[in-house]
Design an enzyme around this catalytic site. Sequence first.
Site, PDB file in Angstrom:
ATOM      1  CG  ASN A 113     -18.435  -1.361  -5.920  1.00 17.56           C
ATOM      2  OD1 ASN A 113     -18.511  -1.467  -4.702  1.00 17.56           O
ATOM      3  ND2 ASN A 113     -18.860  -0.285  -6.584  1.00 17.56           N
ATOM      4  CG  ASP A 145     -14.618   4.922 -11.937  1.00 17.42           C
ATOM      5  OD1 ASP A 145     -14.808   6.013 -11.366  1.00 17.42           O
ATOM      6  OD2 ASP A 145     -13.789   4.073 -11.539  1.00 17.42           O
ATOM      7  CE  LYS A 200     -33.586 -13.101 -17.654  1.00 19.58           C
ATOM      8  NZ  LYS A 200     -34.077 -14.430 -17.362  1.00 19.58           N
TER       9      LYS A 200
HETATM   10  O1  PMT Z   1     -17.711  -0.189   2.024  1.00 18.93           O
HETATM   11  P1  PMT Z   1     -16.611  -0.960   2.710  1.00 18.93           P
HETATM   12  O2  PMT Z   1     -16.710  -2.448   2.440  1.00 18.93           O
HETATM   13  O3  PMT Z   1     -16.511  -0.637   4.174  1.00 18.93           O
HETATM   14  O4  PMT Z   1     -15.232  -0.515   2.046  1.00 18.93           O
HETATM   15  C1  PMT Z   1     -14.795   0.806   2.208  1.00 18.93           C
HETATM   16  C2  PMT Z   1     -14.233   1.371   0.895  1.00 18.93           C
HETATM   17  C3  PMT Z   1     -13.006   0.581   0.467  1.00 18.93           C
HETATM   18  C4  PMT Z   1     -15.294   1.321  -0.212  1.00 18.93           C
HETATM   19  C5  PMT Z   1     -13.883   2.879   1.202  1.00 18.93           C
HETATM   20  O5  PMT Z   1     -12.956   2.947   2.243  1.00 18.93           O
HETATM   21  C6  PMT Z   1     -13.311   3.566  -0.036  1.00 18.93           C
HETATM   22  O6  PMT Z   1     -12.142   3.481  -0.363  1.00 18.93           O
HETATM   23  N1  PMT Z   1     -14.189   4.281  -0.768  1.00 18.93           N
HETATM   24  C7  PMT Z   1     -13.893   4.902  -2.075  1.00 18.93           C
HETATM   25  C8  PMT Z   1     -14.013   3.872  -3.170  1.00 18.93           C
HETATM   26  C9  PMT Z   1     -13.748   4.442  -4.555  1.00 18.93           C
HETATM   27  O7  PMT Z   1     -14.618   4.491  -5.351  1.00 18.93           O
HETATM   28  O8  PMT Z   1     -12.529   4.931  -4.698  1.00 18.93           O
HETATM   29  P2  PMT Z   1     -11.953   5.615  -6.077  1.00 18.93           P
HETATM   30  O9  PMT Z   1     -10.501   5.751  -5.824  1.00 18.93           O
HETATM   31  O10 PMT Z   1     -12.424   4.822  -7.251  1.00 18.93           O
HETATM   32  O11 PMT Z   1     -12.661   7.003  -6.112  1.00 18.93           O
HETATM   33  C10 PMT Z   1     -12.091   8.160  -5.523  1.00 18.93           C
HETATM   34  C11 PMT Z   1     -13.155   9.027  -4.920  1.00 18.93           C
HETATM   35  O12 PMT Z   1     -14.043   9.497  -5.922  1.00 18.93           O
HETATM   36  C12 PMT Z   1     -14.023   8.363  -3.873  1.00 18.93           C
HETATM   37  O13 PMT Z   1     -14.253   9.300  -2.849  1.00 18.93           O
HETATM   38  C13 PMT Z   1     -15.313   8.052  -4.615  1.00 18.93           C
HETATM   39  O14 PMT Z   1     -16.445   8.069  -3.734  1.00 18.93           O
HETATM   40  C14 PMT Z   1     -15.363   9.201  -5.596  1.00 18.93           C
HETATM   41  N2  PMT Z   1     -16.082   8.937  -6.861  1.00 18.93           N
HETATM   42  C15 PMT Z   1     -15.616   8.022  -7.750  1.00 18.93           C
HETATM   43  C16 PMT Z   1     -16.259   7.861  -8.966  1.00 18.93           C
HETATM   44  C17 PMT Z   1     -17.396   8.622  -9.242  1.00 18.93           C
HETATM   45  N3  PMT Z   1     -18.061   8.494 -10.393  1.00 18.93           N
HETATM   46  N4  PMT Z   1     -17.850   9.524  -8.348  1.00 18.93           N
HETATM   47  C18 PMT Z   1     -17.198   9.684  -7.165  1.00 18.93           C
HETATM   48  O15 PMT Z   1     -17.606  10.508  -6.346  1.00 18.93           O
END
Ligand code: PMT
Length: 399
Positions: free
Chosen positions: A209, A277, A287
């Site tokens: 991503n 996710d 490959k």
């Molecule tokens: O890296 P940059 O370019 O500076 O950008 C920053 C950012 C946008 C990546 C950062 O500020 C941010 O929003 N990070 C979280 C991104 C994310 O995955 O968000 P989410 O809403 O999909 O997930 C929610 C939370 O669950 C997050 O804390 C994520 O780290 C966590 N997560 C999600 C999926 C997973 N399998 N395990 C997790 O721990």
Amino acid sequence: MLAGKKIFLVIAGGIAAYKSLELIRRLQDRGATVRCCLTANAREFVTPMAVSALSQGPVYMDQFSLKDESEMGHIELSRQSDLLVVAPATANILARMAAGMADELATTLLLATDKPVLVAPAMNVRMWLHAATQANVATLKARGIGFVGPEEGAMACNEFGPGRLAEVPDIVSAIETMLNPRRPLAGKRAIVTSGPTVEPIDPVRFIANRSSGKQGHAIARALADLGAAVTLVSGPTALDDPAGVSVVHVESARDMLAACRAALPADVAVCAAAVADWGVDTVATQKLKKEPGGAPPAIRLVPNPDILATLSAPGNARPRLVVGFAAETEKLVEHATAKRARKGCDWIVANDVSAAAGTFGGDSNQVTLISESGADPWPAASKEAVAARLADRIAEALS
Ligand code: PMT
């Protein structure tokens, strides 16, 4: 961080002088302005041209330069800085400092300054262990001069022992400590996740991503600036490892979870990584071949472990404070509030990741901190400023 700080770097004449060039770059990365002075002996090891090009300014060398003196008096030069750093500091300059000599510009500035001074010694092991040097070091320490290093190791002169210049990240960290004496998180342990995860499809292809890691890395630095012992678990990014932080490089979500578990126990965890996710069900060992006229391969995705939810789960290993991020493109507060409840974290930092906001990869962010007391929108700011504010809130919560 060293944003806005003015550092005056005295480079003395030792083989480690070449590392001062790297030090200049790293200090600039942290937001500092660096002005440099070369001793006469240092000019045998690094050129004024290289130092001037890297520091983007004049290099001061001559005690009796009419030009320099008319532009800015030497004494003024040393006093306008926040900190004087001597790196590398040879046995010779330590002796001259201890004796209070002002026999060239560098020693004159060090004698005339009213600002703190940090010294990073580098010399032959026998010179370092010599009673004269040790007495000089004791004198300088008694006067309040800070020291970082020397380290033990193989030396350029083929001997082994103490005398090597401290690593550049350690010098940067010592500078930050001297300039930021407020360390409310000293003794606390923090885990920060940052960057993207990449999920392999086959040995050459992967799903990833747009996360750059800028926000997560800034948080790791901000927590370290307040004194925390930080483990940064980072997916692949183009960023340098932050100084003073222990960094674990990972690729997939599973690796990231394993690294976070290994970093426990911790007082606080901040999950800023953009974790995939889903991962690929069966990763091809060879490959995948594009057969002429053949159908594209079908890739089956399976859910990845949720790192934030795992760290938030009740139990002995749960950090006292778990902070998640919520990347949303609509209904920011509503979706982030639901995410906080679903994942069980204490706070969630909601940010808008729609293309128009430019959050992914950009240098600024506008976040809303959601906790049990509700939603607190913060003004748009640089990712460093967001990180510093979050670190302050974390320090308050853990105090
Ligand atoms: O890296 P940059 O370019 O500076 O950008 C920053 C950012 C946008 C990546 C950062 O500020 C941010 O929003 N990070 C979280 C991104 C994310 O995955 O968000 P989410 O809403 O999909 O997930 C929610 C939370 O669950 C997050 O804390 C994520 O780290 C966590 N997560 C999600 C999926 C997973 N399998 N395990 C997790 O721990």
